[in-house]
Design a protein around this motif. Structure first.
Motif, PDB file in Angstrom:
ATOM      1  N   MET A   1      42.988  31.604  29.775  1.00 51.60           N
ATOM      2  CA  MET A   1      43.209  32.733  30.678  1.00 51.60           C
ATOM      3  C   MET A   1      42.497  32.523  32.013  1.00 51.60           C
ATOM      4  O   MET A   1      42.920  33.052  33.031  1.00 51.60           O
ATOM      5  N   GLY A   2      41.365  31.725  32.032  1.00 52.27           N
ATOM      6  CA  GLY A   2      40.635  31.536  33.279  1.00 52.27           C
ATOM      7  C   GLY A   2      39.829  32.764  33.639  1.00 52.27           C
ATOM      8  O   GLY A   2      39.543  33.629  32.804  1.00 52.27           O
ATOM      9  N   GLU A   3      39.476  32.841  34.904  1.00 51.28           N
ATOM     10  CA  GLU A   3      38.661  33.968  35.392  1.00 51.28           C
ATOM     11  C   GLU A   3      39.550  35.161  35.721  1.00 51.28           C
ATOM     12  O   GLU A   3      40.625  35.010  36.320  1.00 51.28           O
ATOM     13  N   GLN A   4      39.055  36.347  35.362  1.00 47.89           N
ATOM     14  CA  GLN A   4      39.776  37.592  35.639  1.00 47.89           C
ATOM     15  C   GLN A   4      38.811  38.579  36.305  1.00 47.89           C
ATOM     16  O   GLN A   4      37.651  38.689  35.897  1.00 47.89           O
ATOM     17  N   PRO A   5      39.270  39.326  37.338  1.00 44.48           N
ATOM     18  CA  PRO A   5      38.396  40.332  37.963  1.00 44.48           C
ATOM     19  C   PRO A   5      38.191  41.524  37.030  1.00 44.48           C
ATOM     20  O   PRO A   5      39.137  42.005  36.400  1.00 44.48           O
ATOM     21  N   ILE A   6      36.960  41.974  36.935  1.00 43.30           N
ATOM     22  CA  ILE A   6      36.651  43.115  36.066  1.00 43.30           C
ATOM     23  C   ILE A   6      36.127  44.317  36.853  1.00 43.30           C
ATOM     24  O   ILE A   6      36.050  45.419  36.328  1.00 43.30           O
ATOM     25  N   PHE A   7      35.751  44.104  38.116  1.00 42.63           N
ATOM     26  CA  PHE A   7      35.276  45.219  38.949  1.00 42.63           C
ATOM     27  C   PHE A   7      35.391  44.788  40.410  1.00 42.63           C
ATOM     28  O   PHE A   7      35.055  43.650  40.764  1.00 42.63           O
ATOM     29  N   THR A   8      35.867  45.705  41.246  1.00 36.85           N
ATOM     30  CA  THR A   8      36.063  45.393  42.664  1.00 36.85           C
ATOM     31  C   THR A   8      35.582  46.562  43.515  1.00 36.85           C
ATOM     32  O   THR A   8      35.823  47.727  43.172  1.00 36.85           O
ATOM     33  N   THR A   9      34.931  46.245  44.618  1.00 37.26           N
ATOM     34  CA  THR A   9      34.491  47.262  45.582  1.00 37.26           C
ATOM     35  C   THR A   9      34.516  46.642  46.967  1.00 37.26           C
ATOM     36  O   THR A   9      34.900  45.471  47.136  1.00 37.26           O
ATOM     37  N   ARG A  10      34.095  47.409  47.979  1.00 38.92           N
ATOM     38  CA  ARG A  10      34.058  46.926  49.367  1.00 38.92           C
ATOM     39  C   ARG A  10      32.666  47.172  49.936  1.00 38.92           C
ATOM     40  O   ARG A  10      32.075  48.235  49.696  1.00 38.92           O
ATOM     41  N   ALA A  11      32.184  46.186  50.696  1.00 37.72           N
ATOM     42  CA  ALA A  11      30.843  46.298  51.265  1.00 37.72           C
ATOM     43  C   ALA A  11      30.698  45.290  52.400  1.00 37.72           C
ATOM     44  O   ALA A  11      31.470  44.336  52.521  1.00 37.72           O
ATOM     45  N   HIS A  12      29.693  45.524  53.241  1.00 35.31           N
ATOM     46  CA  HIS A  12      29.301  44.553  54.265  1.00 35.31           C
ATOM     47  C   HIS A  12      28.363  43.532  53.622  1.00 35.31           C
ATOM     48  O   HIS A  12      27.386  43.906  52.967  1.00 35.31           O
ATOM     49  N   VAL A  13      28.640  42.247  53.830  1.00 28.79           N
ATOM     50  CA  VAL A  13      27.893  41.178  53.171  1.00 28.79           C
ATOM     51  C   VAL A  13      26.868  40.585  54.143  1.00 28.79           C
ATOM     52  O   VAL A  13      27.187  40.327  55.311  1.00 28.79           O
ATOM     53  N   PHE A  14      25.648  40.379  53.635  1.00 31.22           N
ATOM     54  CA  PHE A  14      24.568  39.771  54.419  1.00 31.22           C
ATOM     55  C   PHE A  14      23.935  38.662  53.579  1.00 31.22           C
ATOM     56  O   PHE A  14      23.979  38.675  52.341  1.00 31.22           O
ATOM     57  N   GLN A  15      23.312  37.694  54.279  1.00 34.35           N
ATOM     58  CA  GLN A  15      22.513  36.660  53.645  1.00 34.35           C
ATOM     59  C   GLN A  15      21.182  36.553  54.369  1.00 34.35           C
ATOM     60  O   GLN A  15      21.103  36.811  55.572  1.00 34.35           O
ATOM     61  N   ILE A  16      20.149  36.191  53.603  1.00 36.05           N
ATOM     62  CA  ILE A  16      18.821  36.078  54.201  1.00 36.05           C
ATOM     63  C   ILE A  16      18.803  34.901  55.167  1.00 36.05           C
ATOM     64  O   ILE A  16      19.464  33.877  54.944  1.00 36.05           O
ATOM     65  N   ASP A  17      18.082  35.048  56.268  1.00 35.38           N
ATOM     66  CA  ASP A  17      17.965  33.974  57.245  1.00 35.38           C
ATOM     67  C   ASP A  17      17.254  32.784  56.590  1.00 35.38           C
ATOM     68  O   ASP A  17      16.110  32.920  56.137  1.00 35.38           O
ATOM     69  N   PRO A  18      17.905  31.606  56.503  1.00 38.78           N
ATOM     70  CA  PRO A  18      17.255  30.468  55.827  1.00 38.78           C
ATOM     71  C   PRO A  18      16.012  29.968  56.545  1.00 38.78           C
ATOM     72  O   PRO A  18      15.184  29.297  55.932  1.00 38.78           O
ATOM     73  N   THR A  19      15.872  30.293  57.827  1.00 35.89           N
ATOM     74  CA  THR A  19      14.710  29.806  58.581  1.00 35.89           C
ATOM     75  C   THR A  19      13.503  30.706  58.394  1.00 35.89           C
ATOM     76  O   THR A  19      12.418  30.269  57.995  1.00 35.89           O
ATOM     77  N   THR A  20      13.687  32.005  58.656  1.00 34.02           N
ATOM     78  CA  THR A  20      12.560  32.942  58.587  1.00 34.02           C
ATOM     79  C   THR A  20      12.358  33.524  57.193  1.00 34.02           C
ATOM     80  O   THR A  20      11.251  33.966  56.859  1.00 34.02           O
ATOM     81  N   LYS A  21      13.431  33.553  56.373  1.00 31.95           N
ATOM     82  CA  LYS A  21      13.382  34.162  55.044  1.00 31.95           C
ATOM     83  C   LYS A  21      13.001  35.647  55.093  1.00 31.95           C
ATOM     84  O   LYS A  21      12.528  36.213  54.115  1.00 31.95           O
ATOM     85  N   LYS A  22      13.180  36.271  56.254  1.00 30.66           N
ATOM     86  CA  LYS A  22      12.823  37.689  56.407  1.00 30.66           C
ATOM     87  C   LYS A  22      13.988  38.515  56.951  1.00 30.66           C
ATOM     88  O   LYS A  22      14.235  39.607  56.472  1.00 30.66           O
ATOM     89  N   ASN A  23      14.660  37.988  57.965  1.00 29.94           N
ATOM     90  CA  ASN A  23      15.728  38.746  58.618  1.00 29.94           C
ATOM     91  C   ASN A  23      17.061  38.521  57.915  1.00 29.94           C
ATOM     92  O   ASN A  23      17.298  37.480  57.293  1.00 29.94           O
ATOM     93  N   TRP A  24      17.944  39.508  58.025  1.00 26.39           N
ATOM     94  CA  TRP A  24      19.282  39.417  57.450  1.00 26.39           C
ATOM     95  C   TRP A  24      20.257  38.869  58.482  1.00 26.39           C
ATOM     96  O   TRP A  24      20.181  39.208  59.663  1.00 26.39           O
ATOM     97  N   VAL A  25      21.192  38.047  58.017  1.00 28.36           N
ATOM     98  CA  VAL A  25      22.258  37.504  58.856  1.00 28.36           C
ATOM     99  C   VAL A  25      23.582  38.017  58.305  1.00 28.36           C
ATOM    100  O   VAL A  25      23.860  37.877  57.104  1.00 28.36           O
ATOM    101  N   SER A  26      24.386  38.637  59.182  1.00 27.31           N
ATOM    102  CA  SER A  26      25.662  39.192  58.738  1.00 27.31           C
ATOM    103  C   SER A  26      26.626  38.065  58.390  1.00 27.31           C
ATOM    104  O   SER A  26      26.870  37.160  59.192  1.00 27.31           O
ATOM    105  N   ALA A  27      27.184  38.131  57.170  1.00 29.11           N
ATOM    106  CA  ALA A  27      28.151  37.122  56.723  1.00 29.11           C
ATOM    107  C   ALA A  27      29.591  37.578  56.922  1.00 29.11           C
ATOM    108  O   ALA A  27      30.510  36.770  56.829  1.00 29.11           O
ATOM    109  N   SER A  28      29.793  38.870  57.185  1.00 21.98           N
ATOM    110  CA  SER A  28      31.133  39.406  57.414  1.00 21.98           C
ATOM    111  C   SER A  28      31.076  40.354  58.603  1.00 21.98           C
ATOM    112  O   SER A  28      30.111  41.091  58.778  1.00 21.98           O
ATOM    113  N   LYS A  29      32.139  40.315  59.412  1.00 21.80           N
ATOM    114  CA  LYS A  29      32.193  41.187  60.578  1.00 21.80           C
ATOM    115  C   LYS A  29      32.504  42.624  60.199  1.00 21.80           C
ATOM    116  O   LYS A  29      32.228  43.537  60.969  1.00 21.80           O
TER     117      LYS A  29
END
Length: 354
Positions: A1-29
């Motif tokens: 069967m492979g992978e199947q979605p079990i839950f879906t939502t919507r949100a703004h995605v961020f990732q931690i700044d790899p340099t400072t490890k403190k600030n957030w960097v927006s991953a989606s506009k």
């Protein structure tokens, strides 16, 4: 069967700044779809999010992961395999609560799948060890209890069986050693992941402390602004009262101006009446001149003087009365003028005080 979605939502995605490890960097506009996927063949769970053709989240959920709510609409978790920290900003608290609840469910399911896998591995390992121990024991009674002929007849099959069993045991031991080495490698990787997760968690806690400090500063600024607003409201009340007092003073000034206009009218009337006085004086002078001329001309009219004496006396009496009335009227006019002058000076002083 492979992978199947079990839950879906919507949100703004961020990732931690790899340099400072403190600030957030927006991953989606903008807000994108974030889904939980279940792979039935591997019994694994993943969080996946795609922005257009770019995969911005591909995180496999493990039992060691923890989803942390850092605000009313924001949450985060650390992924040691991806060597980053993911953050999600939701539109409401309810969406954040549902995502966190689902994260906990998936985490428990991943833990249960891992435990089952370990139990299967331990069961198979125990079974191979037990089969290795039972085979030579089962061969011994037949060789011991049998006769010499039976011993001779069964030596070769037993040796072949022992060799094959030994080969199988050797391969099982090698497989067990390989599995043990693999487990040690995975354990070491898990320890490194735990260390990274602890570091990420510490950084996250530091970020939380910083946010708490900023929140406390914001609350302090809010209290100062509230105090300033109260002070400004008090000043506004004072200004309103001052406006009321100014309105009352303006009303009083208007009344005083109306009184001044009335006094000006009275003064104008008195001035008109005062203009008549010189005319009366001129008439009196002209009468005196005529009287003197009459006296000079009527010297020769002594007989007629006696008859006209009474008229002359009456005329002098009337002149005296006119002079008395004129003087009294002049005195009254002077008094009025003095009162009006004093009143104007008082009004000017009142205007200067206001």
């Amino acid at each position: 069967m492979g992978e199947q979605p079990i839950f879906t939502t919507r949100a703004h995605v961020f990732q931690i700044d790899p340099t400072t490890k403190k600030n957030w960097v927006s991953a989606s506009k903008q807000a994108v779809t974030v889904s939980y996927f279940y792979d039935s063949t591997r019994s694994s769970y993943r969080v996946i999010s795609v922005d257009g053709s770019k995969v911005i989240i591909n995180s496999t959920i493990t039992p060691n992961m923890t989803f942390t709510k850092t605000s009313q609409k924001f949450g985060q978790w650390a992924d040691s395999r991806a060597n980053t920290v993911f953050g999600l900003g939701f539109a409401s608290e309810q969406q954040l609560a549902k995502f966190a609840e689902k994260f906990q469910e998936v985490k428990e399911a991943a833990k249960l799948a891992r435990d089952r896998s370990q139990e299967k591995m331990e069961t198979s390992s125990n079974h191979s060890q037990e089969s290795g121990r039972d085979t030579p024991l089962s061969a011994q009674p037949s060789s011991i209890n049998g006769t010499d002929d039976e011993k001779i007849s069964h030596v070769e099959p037993e040796d072949a069986m022992l060799k094959s069993e030994n080969e199988r045991l050797r391969s099982a031991v090698e497989q067990g050693n390989a599995n043990a080495h693999k487990l040690e490698t995975e354990l070491q990787a898990l320890r490194e992941n735990n260390a990274r997760l602890a570091e990420a968690l510490q950084e996250s806690n530091n970020g939380v402390e910083m946010w708490k400090q900023q929140l406390a500063e914001s609350k302090q600024d809010g209290e100062q602004l509230r105090a300033k607003i109260v002070e400004l409201e008090a000043q506004c009340k004072e200004i309103e009262e001052e406006k009321k007092r100014n309105a009352q003073l303006a009303k009083q000034v208007a009344e005083l101006e109306a009184e001044i206009d009335e006094k000006d009218k009275e003064l104008t009337e008195l001035r008109k009446q005062a203009e008549i006085i010189p005319k009366l004086m001129d008439e009196c002078e002209s009468i005196n001149q005529k009287l003197e001329l009459a006296e000079t001309k009527n010297k020769d009219l002594e007989d007629r003087m006696e008859t006209l004496q009474a008229d002359i006396d009456d005329s002098h009496l009337k002149q005296d009365q006119v002079r008395v009335e004129l003087k009294r009227f002049t005195d009254i006019l002077d008094g009025k003028l003095d009162e009006l002058h004093d009143f104007r000076q008082g009004l000017s002083k009142l205007g200067m005080d206001n």
